[in-house]
Write a protein that holds these residues in place. Structure first.
Motif, PDB file in Angstrom:
ATOM      1  N   GLY A 104     -34.552 -31.577   7.123  1.00  0.00           N
ATOM      2  CA  GLY A 104     -34.025 -30.470   6.598  1.00  0.00           C
ATOM      3  C   GLY A 104     -34.991 -29.591   5.460  1.00  0.00           C
ATOM      4  N   ALA A 105     -35.725 -30.383   4.755  1.00  0.00           N
ATOM      5  CA  ALA A 105     -36.672 -30.090   3.611  1.00  0.00           C
ATOM      6  C   ALA A 105     -38.023 -29.561   4.514  1.00  0.00           C
ATOM      7  CB  ALA A 105     -37.231 -31.083   2.844  1.00  0.00           C
ATOM      8  N   LEU A 106     -38.297 -30.083   5.505  1.00  0.00           N
ATOM      9  CA  LEU A 106     -39.339 -29.433   6.347  1.00  0.00           C
ATOM     10  C   LEU A 106     -39.267 -28.227   6.694  1.00  0.00           C
ATOM     11  CD1 LEU A 106     -42.182 -30.417   6.912  1.00  0.00           C
ATOM     12  CD2 LEU A 106     -41.461 -31.403   8.843  1.00  0.00           C
ATOM     13  N   ARG A 107     -37.932 -28.096   7.456  1.00  0.00           N
ATOM     14  CA  ARG A 107     -37.685 -26.779   8.086  1.00  0.00           C
ATOM     15  C   ARG A 107     -37.345 -25.654   7.159  1.00  0.00           C
ATOM     16  NH1 ARG A 107     -34.673 -30.586  11.134  1.00  0.00           N
ATOM     17  NH2 ARG A 107     -32.705 -30.468  10.010  1.00  0.00           N
ATOM     18  N   ALA A 108     -36.912 -26.016   5.869  1.00  0.00           N
ATOM     19  CA  ALA A 108     -36.597 -25.038   4.730  1.00  0.00           C
ATOM     20  C   ALA A 108     -37.939 -24.528   4.359  1.00  0.00           C
ATOM     21  CB  ALA A 108     -35.944 -25.484   3.787  1.00  0.00           C
ATOM     22  N   ALA A 109     -38.932 -25.540   4.099  1.00  0.00           N
ATOM     23  CA  ALA A 109     -40.119 -25.108   3.652  1.00  0.00           C
ATOM     24  C   ALA A 109     -40.834 -24.326   4.688  1.00  0.00           C
ATOM     25  CB  ALA A 109     -41.034 -26.387   3.353  1.00  0.00           C
ATOM     26  N   ARG A 110     -41.048 -24.564   5.848  1.00  0.00           N
ATOM     27  CA  ARG A 110     -41.625 -23.785   6.699  1.00  0.00           C
ATOM     28  C   ARG A 110     -40.871 -22.282   6.791  1.00  0.00           C
ATOM     29  NH1 ARG A 110     -41.945 -28.586  11.299  1.00  0.00           N
ATOM     30  NH2 ARG A 110     -43.956 -29.457  10.684  1.00  0.00           N
ATOM     31  N   ALA A 111     -39.624 -22.428   6.870  1.00  0.00           N
ATOM     32  CA  ALA A 111     -39.171 -21.042   6.980  1.00  0.00           C
ATOM     33  C   ALA A 111     -39.176 -20.071   5.783  1.00  0.00           C
ATOM     34  CB  ALA A 111     -37.615 -21.187   6.974  1.00  0.00           C
ATOM     35  N   HIS A 112     -39.623 -20.750   4.444  1.00  0.00           N
ATOM     36  CA  HIS A 112     -39.862 -19.884   3.477  1.00  0.00           C
ATOM     37  C   HIS A 112     -40.968 -19.809   2.611  1.00  0.00           C
ATOM     38  CE1 HIS A 112     -35.585 -18.240   3.265  1.00  0.00           C
ATOM     39  NE2 HIS A 112     -35.191 -19.521   3.918  1.00  0.00           N
ATOM     40  N   GLY A 113     -41.929 -20.769   3.154  1.00  0.00           N
ATOM     41  CA  GLY A 113     -43.269 -20.761   2.758  1.00  0.00           C
ATOM     42  C   GLY A 113     -43.426 -21.503   1.278  1.00  0.00           C
ATOM     43  N   VAL A 114     -42.647 -22.635   1.467  1.00  0.00           N
ATOM     44  CA  VAL A 114     -42.699 -23.483   0.218  1.00  0.00           C
ATOM     45  C   VAL A 114     -43.960 -24.471   0.564  1.00  0.00           C
ATOM     46  CG1 VAL A 114     -41.467 -25.297  -1.154  1.00  0.00           C
ATOM     47  CG2 VAL A 114     -40.262 -23.314  -0.349  1.00  0.00           C
ATOM     48  N   ARG A 115     -44.744 -24.732  -0.578  1.00  0.00           N
ATOM     49  CA  ARG A 115     -45.736 -25.651  -0.353  1.00  0.00           C
ATOM     50  C   ARG A 115     -45.229 -27.290  -0.361  1.00  0.00           C
ATOM     51  NH1 ARG A 115     -50.048 -28.088  -3.349  1.00  0.00           N
ATOM     52  NH2 ARG A 115     -49.337 -27.096  -5.152  1.00  0.00           N
ATOM     53  N   VAL A 116     -45.498 -27.761   0.620  1.00  0.00           N
ATOM     54  CA  VAL A 116     -45.203 -29.466   0.740  1.00  0.00           C
ATOM     55  C   VAL A 116     -46.158 -30.036   1.173  1.00  0.00           C
ATOM     56  CG1 VAL A 116     -42.736 -28.831   0.870  1.00  0.00           C
ATOM     57  CG2 VAL A 116     -43.942 -29.135   2.689  1.00  0.00           C
ATOM     58  N   ARG A 117     -46.182 -31.434   1.082  1.00  0.00           N
ATOM     59  CA  ARG A 117     -47.144 -32.107   1.807  1.00  0.00           C
ATOM     60  C   ARG A 117     -46.324 -33.336   2.817  1.00  0.00           C
ATOM     61  NH1 ARG A 117     -51.575 -36.163  -1.170  1.00  0.00           N
ATOM     62  NH2 ARG A 117     -52.515 -37.345   0.586  1.00  0.00           N
ATOM     63  N   THR A 118     -46.705 -33.428   3.853  1.00  0.00           N
ATOM     64  CA  THR A 118     -46.031 -34.630   4.669  1.00  0.00           C
ATOM     65  C   THR A 118     -46.916 -35.808   4.931  1.00  0.00           C
ATOM     66  OG1 THR A 118     -46.608 -33.498   6.710  1.00  0.00           O
ATOM     67  CG2 THR A 118     -44.828 -32.567   5.964  1.00  0.00           C
ATOM     68  N   PHE A 119     -46.097 -36.946   5.109  1.00  0.00           N
ATOM     69  CA  PHE A 119     -46.697 -38.255   5.152  1.00  0.00           C
ATOM     70  C   PHE A 119     -46.149 -38.938   6.319  1.00  0.00           C
ATOM     71  CE2 PHE A 119     -47.027 -37.518   0.627  1.00  0.00           C
ATOM     72  CZ  PHE A 119     -48.223 -37.715   0.359  1.00  0.00           C
ATOM     73  N   SER A 120     -46.927 -39.439   7.104  1.00  0.00           N
ATOM     74  CA  SER A 120     -46.237 -40.496   8.098  1.00  0.00           C
ATOM     75  C   SER A 120     -45.840 -41.635   7.498  1.00  0.00           C
ATOM     76  CB  SER A 120     -47.376 -40.927   9.261  1.00  0.00           C
ATOM     77  OG  SER A 120     -48.484 -41.795   8.153  1.00  0.00           O
ATOM     78  N   ALA A 121     -44.877 -42.698   8.135  1.00  0.00           N
ATOM     79  CA  ALA A 121     -44.583 -43.635   7.354  1.00  0.00           C
ATOM     80  C   ALA A 121     -45.459 -44.379   6.616  1.00  0.00           C
ATOM     81  CB  ALA A 121     -43.551 -44.435   8.470  1.00  0.00           C
ATOM     82  N   SER A 122     -46.697 -44.976   7.519  1.00  0.00           N
ATOM     83  CA  SER A 122     -47.585 -45.702   6.971  1.00  0.00           C
ATOM     84  C   SER A 122     -48.256 -45.007   6.028  1.00  0.00           C
ATOM     85  CB  SER A 122     -48.749 -46.054   8.100  1.00  0.00           C
ATOM     86  OG  SER A 122     -49.308 -44.684   8.648  1.00  0.00           O
ATOM     87  N   ALA A 123     -48.582 -43.906   5.918  1.00  0.00           N
ATOM     88  CA  ALA A 123     -49.348 -43.035   4.587  1.00  0.00           C
ATOM     89  C   ALA A 123     -48.433 -42.887   3.471  1.00  0.00           C
ATOM     90  CB  ALA A 123     -49.574 -41.525   5.039  1.00  0.00           C
ATOM     91  N   LEU A 124     -47.024 -42.950   3.712  1.00  0.00           N
ATOM     92  CA  LEU A 124     -46.138 -42.841   2.631  1.00  0.00           C
ATOM     93  C   LEU A 124     -46.233 -44.336   2.044  1.00  0.00           C
ATOM     94  CD1 LEU A 124     -42.633 -41.345   2.684  1.00  0.00           C
ATOM     95  CD2 LEU A 124     -43.025 -43.610   1.813  1.00  0.00           C
ATOM     96  N   ARG A 125     -46.234 -45.250   2.843  1.00  0.00           N
ATOM     97  CA  ARG A 125     -45.984 -46.652   1.967  1.00  0.00           C
ATOM     98  C   ARG A 125     -47.278 -46.860   1.445  1.00  0.00           C
ATOM     99  NH1 ARG A 125     -43.421 -47.847   7.547  1.00  0.00           N
ATOM    100  NH2 ARG A 125     -45.490 -48.448   8.410  1.00  0.00           N
ATOM    101  N   PHE A 126     -48.363 -46.341   1.872  1.00  0.00           N
ATOM    102  CA  PHE A 126     -49.817 -46.329   0.908  1.00  0.00           C
ATOM    103  C   PHE A 126     -49.781 -45.647  -0.078  1.00  0.00           C
ATOM    104  CE2 PHE A 126     -53.975 -44.876  -0.005  1.00  0.00           C
ATOM    105  CZ  PHE A 126     -54.701 -46.231  -0.189  1.00  0.00           C
ATOM    106  N   GLN A 127     -49.380 -44.262  -0.298  1.00  0.00           N
ATOM    107  CA  GLN A 127     -49.330 -43.560  -1.426  1.00  0.00           C
ATOM    108  C   GLN A 127     -48.182 -44.000  -2.259  1.00  0.00           C
ATOM    109  OE1 GLN A 127     -51.468 -40.786  -1.743  1.00  0.00           O
ATOM    110  NE2 GLN A 127     -50.584 -40.221  -3.550  1.00  0.00           N
ATOM    111  N   TYR A 128     -47.185 -44.413  -1.786  1.00  0.00           N
ATOM    112  CA  TYR A 128     -46.071 -44.814  -2.885  1.00  0.00           C
ATOM    113  C   TYR A 128     -45.503 -46.257  -2.287  1.00  0.00           C
ATOM    114  CZ  TYR A 128     -46.019 -39.668  -3.326  1.00  0.00           C
ATOM    115  OH  TYR A 128     -46.298 -38.360  -3.538  1.00  0.00           O
TER     116      TYR A 128
END
Length: 380
Positions: A104-128
């Motif tokens: 839902g967050a990704l769809r809202a961001a794409r529809a309204h041009g909100v700047r976000v960064r996406t992570f795969s599960a492995s990248a998320l576990r590394f970053q956080y």
């Protein structure tokens, strides 16, 4: 000829009501605000350590314009009231790519041009690294512009600004009945009755006492704070941003990074007693181990490094609707009544824009964004 005590009244001065009072008074509307307790009290849903304002609202893309306007108005409230209300910290949303939360967050961001960064599960576990046990099919959506809001301080600031703009505030004054009369409404209190042309009902958990036909449910929502084992633990706001995380069983674990001595604020939506109906007239806010044992149980496999016993536990009330969207508008098209309710656990952050939208409805002004998807009549 009827003599009116004011043009408009606002009943309930939580986040939404206080914001409506401010926006009405700032437009020179003769308005009275009623609060049965004191502004900033802890018996409803407008309290707690912090609330998260996201622009990429996962609940519905139509909320994004409200979130953007709220961000502007929170800043205006800060500047005018000379109070620090916002802390920019970023926010992380975790779940399936096509699911209601991260998706839902990704769809809202794409529809309204909100700047976000996406992570795969492995990248998320590394970053956080404090987030463990993230399934491979989940993704992370990080919004750097997200901010924390100080709830009680925000409510009191909005009320103070409304008073400075000319609003009258009656605190510790309970409205017992709202009686529609020709051309307006009579509000009954223990002290007197007040006649106004329009009433804005923003009574939160007490809203169904005035309009029992509204499809609202009040549930118990515990908040708990867990302290890290180590001082330099990786749970500070910078490395551990505010988050909402979908679990495999559909529940949502959410929280904010550690600030001060209480530790990390956590909640688990719809877990055990957290989803039990609550009577808003029951002001007993005592807590038991049931209110925090379920989040504590999953900490070792989801957020290792936090002590299993909380330093503090508080109770909040969550008012929800069947479809997860709140109500805003005139029920049945009644020109005397305006209602806003069903914050569904996320509505606090949108309070300034909700208050402005309520002021638009009262004055008959065209809203800045379409609000039909929030109509209180959509369940009829």
């Amino acid at each position: 000829m009827t003599r009116w005590d004011a043009e408009t009244a606002v009943v309930g001065l939580g986040a939404w009501g206080a914001s409506a009072l401010w926006r009405l008074a700032s437009r020179d509307v003769d308005v009275i605000g009623f609060e049965r307790f004191a502004p900033g009290h802890a018996l409803g849903s407008s309290h707690g350590h912090a609330r998260v304002l996201r622009l990429a609202c996962p609940q519905h893309p139509g909320l994004v314009p409200l979130a953007r306007r709220s961000r502007e108005l929170w800043s205006e409230m800060e500047d005018t009231g000379q109070e620090r209300l916002l802390v920019v910290c970023g926010a992380l949303t975790v779940g399936t790519e096509n699911g209601p939360l991260a998706g839902g967050a990704l769809r809202a961001a794409r529809a309204h041009g909100v700047r976000v960064r996406t992570f795969s599960a492995s990248a998320l576990r590394f970053q956080y690294p404090r987030h463990t046990g993230v399934p491979d099919r989940h993704i992370g959506v990080y919004e750097p512009s997200a901010a924390l809001i100080r709830p009680e301080r925000a409510v009191r600031t909005a009320v103070a600004l409304a008073e400075e703009a000319g609003a009258r505030v009656l605190a510790d004054c309970r409205v017992t009945r709202v009686e529609p009369v020709p051309g307006g409404v009579r509000l009954h209190t223990a002290q007197r009755s007040v006649r106004v042309r329009q009433v804005v009902l923003t009574a939160g958990a007490w809203l169904t006492g005035f309009l029992p036909e509204l499809p609202l449910e009040n549930v118990r929502r515990p908040l708990a704070w867990f302290r890290p084992y180590e001082a330099d633990s990786g749970f500070g706001p910078e490395e551990f941003p505010a988050f909402a995380r979908e679990l495999e069983d559909g529940r949502v674990l959410w929280g904010n990074g550690a600030e001060g001595g209480d530790g990390v604020e956590l909640g688990l939506d719809d877990a055990g007693v957290a989803a039990k109906p609550v009577d808003p007239e029951d002001t007993d806010r005592s807590v038991t181990s049931e209110d925090w044992s379920e989040p504590a149980r999953i900490l070792p496999v989801r957020l290792p490094g936090l002590r299993p016993r909380p330093t503090r536990v508080a109770l909040s009330t969550r008012t929800r609707t069947p479809d997860g969207r709140f109500l805003l508008g005139r029920p049945g098209g009644d020109a005397r009544l305006v209602v806003a309710g069903g914050e569904n656990g996320y509505g606090f952050a949108l309070a300034p824009a909700v208050g402005e939208a309520l002021a638009d409805v009262v004055r008959g002004d065209a809203p800045a964004t379409g609000l039909d998807f929030l109509s209180p009549d959509r369940f009829r």
